[in-house]
Design a protein around this motif. Structure first.
Motif, mmCIF file in Angstrom:
data_model
loop_
_atom_site.group_PDB
_atom_site.id
_atom_site.type_symbol
_atom_site.label_atom_id
_atom_site.label_comp_id
_atom_site.label_asym_id
_atom_site.label_seq_id
_atom_site.Cartn_x
_atom_site.Cartn_y
_atom_site.Cartn_z
ATOM 1 N N CYS A 46 50.090 30.569 31.061
ATOM 2 C CA CYS A 46 49.555 29.396 31.760
ATOM 3 C C CYS A 46 50.629 28.356 32.076
ATOM 4 N N ASP A 47 51.813 28.509 31.512
ATOM 5 C CA ASP A 47 52.873 27.515 31.709
ATOM 6 C C ASP A 47 53.229 27.386 33.188
ATOM 7 N N GLY A 48 53.219 26.161 33.690
ATOM 8 C CA GLY A 48 53.567 25.901 35.083
ATOM 9 C C GLY A 48 52.398 25.984 36.046
ATOM 10 N N MET A 49 51.206 26.337 35.531
ATOM 11 C CA MET A 49 50.018 26.391 36.379
ATOM 12 C C MET A 49 49.377 25.014 36.473
ATOM 13 N N LYS A 50 48.590 24.820 37.532
ATOM 14 C CA LYS A 50 47.827 23.585 37.682
ATOM 15 C C LYS A 50 46.610 23.636 36.765
ATOM 16 N N ALA A 51 46.154 22.472 36.323
ATOM 17 C CA ALA A 51 44.986 22.381 35.443
ATOM 18 C C ALA A 51 43.796 23.142 36.013
ATOM 19 N N GLU A 52 43.550 22.987 37.321
ATOM 20 C CA GLU A 52 42.400 23.637 37.965
ATOM 21 C C GLU A 52 42.524 25.155 37.937
ATOM 22 N N GLU A 53 43.757 25.669 38.070
ATOM 23 C CA GLU A 53 43.980 27.125 38.026
ATOM 24 C C GLU A 53 43.681 27.667 36.629
ATOM 25 N N ILE A 54 44.164 26.952 35.616
ATOM 26 C CA ILE A 54 43.921 27.362 34.228
ATOM 27 C C ILE A 54 42.426 27.355 33.944
ATOM 28 N N ALA A 55 41.751 26.300 34.354
ATOM 29 C CA ALA A 55 40.310 26.183 34.115
ATOM 30 C C ALA A 55 39.546 27.285 34.834
ATOM 31 N N ALA A 56 39.944 27.596 36.073
ATOM 32 C CA ALA A 56 39.252 28.625 36.851
ATOM 33 C C ALA A 56 39.347 29.988 36.177
ATOM 34 N N LYS A 57 40.497 30.275 35.559
ATOM 35 C CA LYS A 57 40.693 31.565 34.900
ATOM 36 C C LYS A 57 40.010 31.642 33.532
ATOM 37 N N LEU A 58 40.050 30.545 32.773
ATOM 38 C CA LEU A 58 39.697 30.620 31.354
ATOM 39 C C LEU A 58 38.362 29.985 30.957
ATOM 40 N N ALA A 59 37.804 29.120 31.794
ATOM 41 C CA ALA A 59 36.537 28.458 31.438
ATOM 42 C C ALA A 59 35.446 29.501 31.246
ATOM 43 N N GLY A 60 34.669 29.344 30.179
ATOM 44 C CA GLY A 60 33.563 30.251 29.915
ATOM 45 C C GLY A 60 33.939 31.484 29.113
ATOM 46 N N ASN A 61 35.233 31.668 28.841
ATOM 47 C CA ASN A 61 35.681 32.779 27.991
ATOM 48 C C ASN A 61 35.140 32.542 26.576
ATOM 49 N N ILE A 62 34.482 33.539 26.008
ATOM 50 C CA ILE A 62 33.938 33.357 24.660
ATOM 51 C C ILE A 62 34.627 34.274 23.654
ATOM 52 N N CYS A 63 34.514 33.934 22.374
ATOM 53 C CA CYS A 63 35.168 34.683 21.300
ATOM 54 C C CYS A 63 34.138 35.079 20.256
ATOM 55 N N GLY A 64 33.954 36.377 20.065
ATOM 56 C CA GLY A 64 33.005 36.851 19.056
ATOM 57 C C GLY A 64 31.613 36.301 19.290
ATOM 58 N N PHE A 65 31.027 35.731 18.238
ATOM 59 C CA PHE A 65 29.671 35.181 18.332
ATOM 60 C C PHE A 65 29.669 33.719 18.756
ATOM 61 N N LYS A 66 30.854 33.161 18.984
ATOM 62 C CA LYS A 66 30.955 31.747 19.347
ATOM 63 C C LYS A 66 30.597 31.541 20.814
ATOM 64 N N SER A 67 30.211 30.314 21.152
ATOM 65 C CA SER A 67 29.882 29.985 22.542
ATOM 66 C C SER A 67 31.110 29.478 23.296
#
Length: 81
Positions: A46-67
């Motif tokens: 993610c280094d050097g990416m814009k905040a919006e690009e990072i959010a577009a790729k990673l928002a909503g990613n979940i881990c195990g049973f977590k939300s």
């Protein structure tokens, strides 16, 4: 640019620190706690990416049973300021 420390919620990592430039570019991402190897990899990718690009790729990613996940928390963090 400014250095931001974001207190995470619902994940193993406790905080995320990063630099945010005036144009929204994110650099020097660092997680405290969590899955060390994976989070270092996410930080490098993610280094050097814009905040919006990072959010577009990673928002909503979940881990195990977590939300959420450390990646989802990063998405929230970069848009928070």
């Amino acid at each position: 640019s400014m250095t931001i420390t974001y207190k995470t919620q619902g994940v193993c990592a406790q905080t995320i620190t990063f630099d945010k430039a005036d144009d929204g570019t994110i650099t020097n991402i660092s997680f405290v706690g969590g899955c060390n190897g994976n989070l270092k990899a996410v930080s490098k990718l993610c280094d050097g990416m814009k905040a919006e690009e990072i959010a577009a790729k990673l928002a909503g990613n979940i881990c195990g049973f977590k939300s959420t996940s450390c990646a989802d928390q990063l998405a929230k963090a970069v848009l928070s300021n």
